[in-house]
Scaffold this motif. Structure first.
Motif, short mmCIF file in Angstrom:
data_model
loop_
_atom_site.label_atom_id
_atom_site.label_comp_id
_atom_site.label_asym_id
_atom_site.label_seq_id
_atom_site.Cartn_x
_atom_site.Cartn_y
_atom_site.Cartn_z
N UNK A 83 -64.30 8.57 -71.43
CA UNK A 83 -65.01 9.48 -70.74
C UNK A 83 -65.07 10.89 -71.55
N UNK A 84 -66.45 11.27 -71.78
CA UNK A 84 -66.53 12.54 -72.60
C UNK A 84 -67.05 13.55 -71.56
N UNK A 85 -66.28 14.63 -71.31
CA UNK A 85 -66.41 15.63 -70.38
C UNK A 85 -66.88 16.89 -71.02
N UNK A 86 -67.78 17.55 -70.33
CA UNK A 86 -68.44 18.97 -70.84
C UNK A 86 -68.06 20.24 -69.97
N UNK A 87 -66.70 20.06 -69.78
CA UNK A 87 -66.10 21.09 -68.85
C UNK A 87 -64.43 21.27 -69.22
N UNK A 88 -63.81 22.02 -69.09
CA UNK A 88 -62.29 22.01 -69.40
C UNK A 88 -61.62 21.15 -68.43
N UNK A 89 -60.38 20.66 -68.95
CA UNK A 89 -59.75 19.69 -68.42
C UNK A 89 -59.29 20.26 -66.92
N UNK A 95 -61.85 19.73 -59.79
CA UNK A 95 -63.25 19.11 -59.05
C UNK A 95 -62.56 17.65 -58.64
N UNK A 96 -61.97 16.89 -59.34
CA UNK A 96 -61.30 15.83 -58.59
C UNK A 96 -60.45 15.84 -57.50
N UNK A 97 -59.72 16.98 -57.41
CA UNK A 97 -59.07 17.03 -56.12
C UNK A 97 -59.96 17.44 -54.91
N UNK A 98 -61.09 17.98 -55.11
CA UNK A 98 -62.06 18.34 -54.19
C UNK A 98 -63.03 17.19 -54.07
N UNK A 99 -62.83 16.29 -54.75
CA UNK A 99 -63.75 14.92 -54.74
C UNK A 99 -65.32 15.42 -55.23
N UNK A 100 -65.43 16.15 -56.17
CA UNK A 100 -66.89 16.66 -56.77
C UNK A 100 -66.87 16.03 -58.33
N UNK A 101 -67.85 15.50 -58.35
CA UNK A 101 -67.91 14.73 -59.73
C UNK A 101 -68.02 15.83 -60.94
N UNK A 102 -67.56 15.32 -62.05
CA UNK A 102 -67.53 16.26 -62.94
C UNK A 102 -68.86 15.85 -64.24
N UNK A 103 -69.23 16.75 -64.86
CA UNK A 103 -70.24 16.38 -66.06
C UNK A 103 -69.50 15.49 -66.98
N UNK A 104 -70.10 14.37 -66.94
CA UNK A 104 -69.36 13.50 -68.15
C UNK A 104 -70.29 12.20 -68.34
N UNK A 105 -70.15 11.64 -69.52
CA UNK A 105 -70.71 10.49 -69.81
C UNK A 105 -69.51 9.57 -70.13
N UNK A 106 -69.72 8.13 -69.89
CA UNK A 106 -68.62 7.25 -70.19
C UNK A 106 -69.11 6.17 -71.23
N UNK A 107 -68.67 6.05 -72.35
CA UNK A 107 -68.89 5.25 -73.36
C UNK A 107 -67.98 4.24 -73.80
N UNK A 108 -68.44 3.04 -73.66
CA UNK A 108 -67.71 1.86 -73.82
C UNK A 108 -68.02 1.47 -75.56
N UNK A 109 -66.79 0.81 -76.25
CA UNK A 109 -66.85 0.50 -77.50
C UNK A 109 -66.84 -1.02 -77.44
N UNK A 110 -67.56 -1.46 -78.73
CA UNK A 110 -67.74 -2.94 -78.88
C UNK A 110 -66.41 -3.48 -79.10
N UNK A 111 -65.36 -2.89 -79.81
CA UNK A 111 -64.23 -3.77 -79.99
C UNK A 111 -63.20 -2.66 -79.32
N UNK A 112 -62.26 -3.19 -78.55
CA UNK A 112 -61.14 -2.49 -77.93
C UNK A 112 -60.25 -1.77 -79.12
N UNK A 113 -59.67 -0.60 -78.75
CA UNK A 113 -58.91 0.15 -79.68
C UNK A 113 -57.35 0.10 -79.22
#
Length: 147
Positions: A83-89, A95-113
């Motif tokens: 997950x890449x976030x555009x806000x500080x940790x 936001x998670x505690x308040x059940x608010x979505x954070x600005x993010x995109x989720x990227x999956x990789x072709x091969x697991x790391x």
């Protein structure tokens, strides 16, 4: 004279509050614009970035990445993406505690790391903040999908 002074103070107070409320609207608009930008540019056009190194997507970003989290895979000790976030940790946690979505995109990789390679060391050193070392390491991974 005192009445004039009180009116001046009240006027200043009202103007400051009005400016503050317009800033709230601007901040809300900025968030909405960021989410729309991420969706329109990357999620809806994921074919442009799939099967290519993540660094190509990173080069197109017009928003600063602030933090990230890795996502576990089917096997213990592997990650499938980040997950890449555009806000500080700290803001994301709030936001998670308040059940608010954070600005993010989720990227999956072709091969697991493997979690036991640089992934653990990078994350522990940066505490999840996105630094040049993360951009270099993850930038080499091939993108499978973007959400």
């Amino acid at each position: 004279m005192i009445k004039l002074f009180i009116v001046a103070i009240l006027s200043s107070y009202i103007m400051l509050n009005l400016n503050g409320s317009s800033n709230l609207k601007e901040n809300y608009q900025t968030v909405q614009d960021t989410v729309k930008y991420l969706k329109d540019t990357f999620v809806d056009n994921k074919a442009k970035f799939q099967h290519r190194e993540l660094k190509h997507l990173l080069a197109k970003l017009k928003v600063n990445i602030k933090s990230y989290d890795f996502v576990g895979g089917k096997k213990v000790g592997q990650i499938n993406g980040i997950f890449i976030y555009f806000e500080e940790k700290a803001l994301i946690r709030t936001k998670w505690e308040k059940r608010i979505k954070a600005k993010a995109i989720y990227i999956t990789f072709e091969k697991p790391i493997s979690l036991y390679t640089d992934v653990s060391d990078l994350y522990n050193k940066s505490n999840g903040e996105w630094l040049p070392a993360e951009a270099t390491f993850y930038g080499k991974q091939l993108v499978k999908d973007i959400y």
